[in-house]
Design an enzyme around this catalytic site. Structure first.
Site, short mmCIF file in Angstrom:
data_model
loop_
_atom_site.label_atom_id
_atom_site.label_comp_id
_atom_site.label_asym_id
_atom_site.label_seq_id
_atom_site.Cartn_x
_atom_site.Cartn_y
_atom_site.Cartn_z
N HIS A 152 0.87 -1.19 0.00
CA HIS A 152 0.00 0.00 0.00
C HIS A 152 0.90 1.22 0.00
O HIS A 152 1.42 1.64 1.04
CB HIS A 152 -0.90 0.00 1.23
N GLY A 206 3.27 5.02 4.07
CA GLY A 206 2.70 5.72 5.21
C GLY A 206 1.27 5.27 5.43
O GLY A 206 0.66 4.61 4.58
N SER A 221 -2.80 5.24 5.88
CA SER A 221 -3.86 5.73 5.00
C SER A 221 -4.29 7.14 5.40
O SER A 221 -4.49 7.43 6.58
CB SER A 221 -5.06 4.77 5.05
N GLY A 222 -4.41 8.03 4.42
CA GLY A 222 -4.83 9.40 4.68
C GLY A 222 -3.71 10.35 5.04
O GLY A 222 -3.97 11.52 5.33
N LYS A 225 -0.15 10.63 0.73
CA LYS A 225 0.76 10.08 -0.29
C LYS A 225 0.33 10.47 -1.70
O LYS A 225 1.15 10.89 -2.52
CB LYS A 225 0.83 8.55 -0.15
N ASP A 259 -1.58 3.85 -4.69
CA ASP A 259 -2.35 3.07 -3.72
C ASP A 259 -1.92 1.61 -3.65
O ASP A 259 -1.71 1.07 -2.57
CB ASP A 259 -3.85 3.15 -4.03
N ARG A 305 18.36 15.41 12.08
CA ARG A 305 18.70 16.79 11.75
C ARG A 305 19.93 16.89 10.84
O ARG A 305 20.07 17.85 10.09
CB ARG A 305 18.95 17.59 13.03
#
Length: 333
Positions: free
Chosen positions: A141, A156, A158-159, A162, A180, A246
Site C-alpha cells: 500500500h 505511510g 492511509s490518509g 501520499k 495506492d 537533523r
C-alpha cells in the site's frame, strides 16, 4: 508456475510462440526454476547433470544426435533423459520432434512443447519470462514515483497524503508508476521492480476529487508502467515529542522482498511542502549513489577545523624544574 500457466501467460508477448504437441494430461506439472535445462550429454548417459523442476530443451544438437542413433538406442536415451521429474520438454529451432520423443511424452504424461525460435533466443526469452513469473513478489500500500530517474516509494498510513504528494510531484514534471497499490517483484540479487495492477494503471484516487486519470490529464509522459525501487520515503504525522533526524548521518533501511532500501522518514505537518522535500530527498540520494554525502563531508570538515583550532597541551613548568634538578644532581655524583 504450472505448464498450463506458462502457456496462458502470453509467451508470444516475449517473442516466443509455444505449441503443445503431446502430453496434455501433464499440463499441471509445476516449473520451480527459471533456469533452463539443456539435455546435452544426458542423452549419452550423464544423467547426474539433469536438474528436476526445469524446462528441458531439445535443440539442434540433441535432435541430430538422436537421428544418428538406431531406433532402439534412441528410445532408450529418450526414456533415460525423461526419467527425471521435468515439468515439460521444449523443442526449439522449428525442428520436427523425433518419433520416439512424442510417444514417450504421451506415455509419461509429459507436456511436449514446440517453437520455431532458435535455441539461444528461445532460452533467453523463456528464462526472462520464467524469471518474471517466478520472482518473489508482494503487494504494498504505497505510491511509486519516478523522480529524476530514481524510483521513489512513498509509504505511510492511509490518509497521510501520499497521493496528494504524488500529484504535486506530477505537476512538477515527475512521473507516476502506481498509486495506492504497488506490485513489487524481486529481480536478480539486488533489484526490485514496482508496477501497477492493470486495472488501476494511470489512475489516482484523491479525497475530495475521486478517481482521476493521470495520463489523460497530464499526458502520456506523466506516467510509466514500471520502475526499479531505489529509495523509500515514509510519511509520518509530526510528533512534537519525538526527535527527528537533523544531520542525515544516521542511515535507516526499509526491508521489502528480502532486500534493503535507503529509508527517509518525512514528518508531515501544516506548512511543510512535502513534495519539494521528497524531490530534494531523491536528489540527495542520487548524489549519495555517486559517492557525494553532504552530511558526512560537513562533519569531516568540522572535525578537521576543530582539530586544527585545538590549543597545544599546556607545559607543566614545575615538572620541568624537577627534571632539571634531578639531572644536575646525577651529574654531580
Amino acid at each position: 508456475m504450472s505448464v498450463r500457466g506458462l502457456l496462458a501467460s502470453r509467451p508470444e508477448a516475449f517473442g516466443l510462440t509455444l505449441d503443445l504437441l503431446a502430453g496434455a494430461d501433464g499440463l499441471d506439472r509445476i516449473i520451480t526454476s527459471p533456469h533452463i535445462q539443456k539435455t546435452g550429454l544426458a542423452l549419452a548417459g550423464f544423467h547426474e547433470y539433469l536438474k528436476p523442476g526445469r524446462v528441458l530443451v531439445f535443440g539442434e544438437s540433441e535432435i541430430r544426435y538422436l537421428e544418428r542413433l538406431e531406433p532402439p538406442a534412441a528410445m532408450t536415451a529418450i526414456r533415460l533423459a525423461l526419467a527425471r521429474d521435468f515439468p515439460c520438454v521444449l523443442i526449439t529451432g522449428g525442428f520436427p520432434p523425433p518419433p520416439g520423443l512424442v510417444v514417450e511424452a504421451e506415455r509419461a504424461h509429459l507436456p511436449l512443447l514446440h517453437t520455431a525460435v532458435a535455441t539461444p533466443a528461445a532460452i533467453a526469452k523463456l528464462s526472462s519470462l520464467l524469471d518474471d513469473s517466478l520472482a518473489e513478489r508482494t503487494i504494498v500500500h504505497a505510491v511509486l514515483m519516478d523522480i529524476l530517474g530514481l524510483g521513489v516509494l512513498l509509504v505511510g498510513e492511509s490518509g497521510i497524503g501520499k497521493s496528494e504528494c504524488a500529484l504535486d510531484l506530477i505537476v512538477r514534471g515527475h512521473r507516476l508508476v502506481a498509486d495506492d497499490t504497488v506490485d513489487v517483484r524481486r529481480r536478480a540479487e539486488s533489484i526490485a521492480i514496482g508496477t501497477c495492477p492493470e486495472m488501476t494503471r494511470h489512475h489516482m484516487e484523491l479525497r475530495g476529487l475521486g478517481v482521476i486519470n493521470v495520463k489523460d490529464l497530464f499526458g502520456i509522459a506523466s506516467t510509466r508502467s514500471s520502475k526499479r525501487v531505489e529509495l523509500v520515503v515514509q510519511l509520518e504525522r509530526w510528533d512534537s515529542a519525538r526527535e527527528y533526524e537533523r544531520l542525515g548521518l544516521d542511515e535507516e533501511f526499509f526491508e521489502l522482498v528480502g532486500l534493503r532500501f535507503p529509508l527517509v522518514r518525512m514528518p508531515v505537518a501544516p506548512g511543510r511542502n512535502i513534495a519539494i522535500l521528497v524531490e530534494v530527498a531523491a536528489r540527495n540520494q542520487l548524489l549519495r549513489a555517486r559517492g557525494h554525502h553532504a552530511a558526512r563531508l560537513l562533519a569531516e570538515r568540522l572535525e578537521r577545523t576543530l582539530r586544527q583550532a585545538a590549543p597545544a597541551e599546556p607545559v607543566n613548568d614545575a615538572e620541568d624544574v624537577e627534571d632539571a634538578e634531578d639531572l644536575e644532581a646525577g651529574g654531580g655524583r
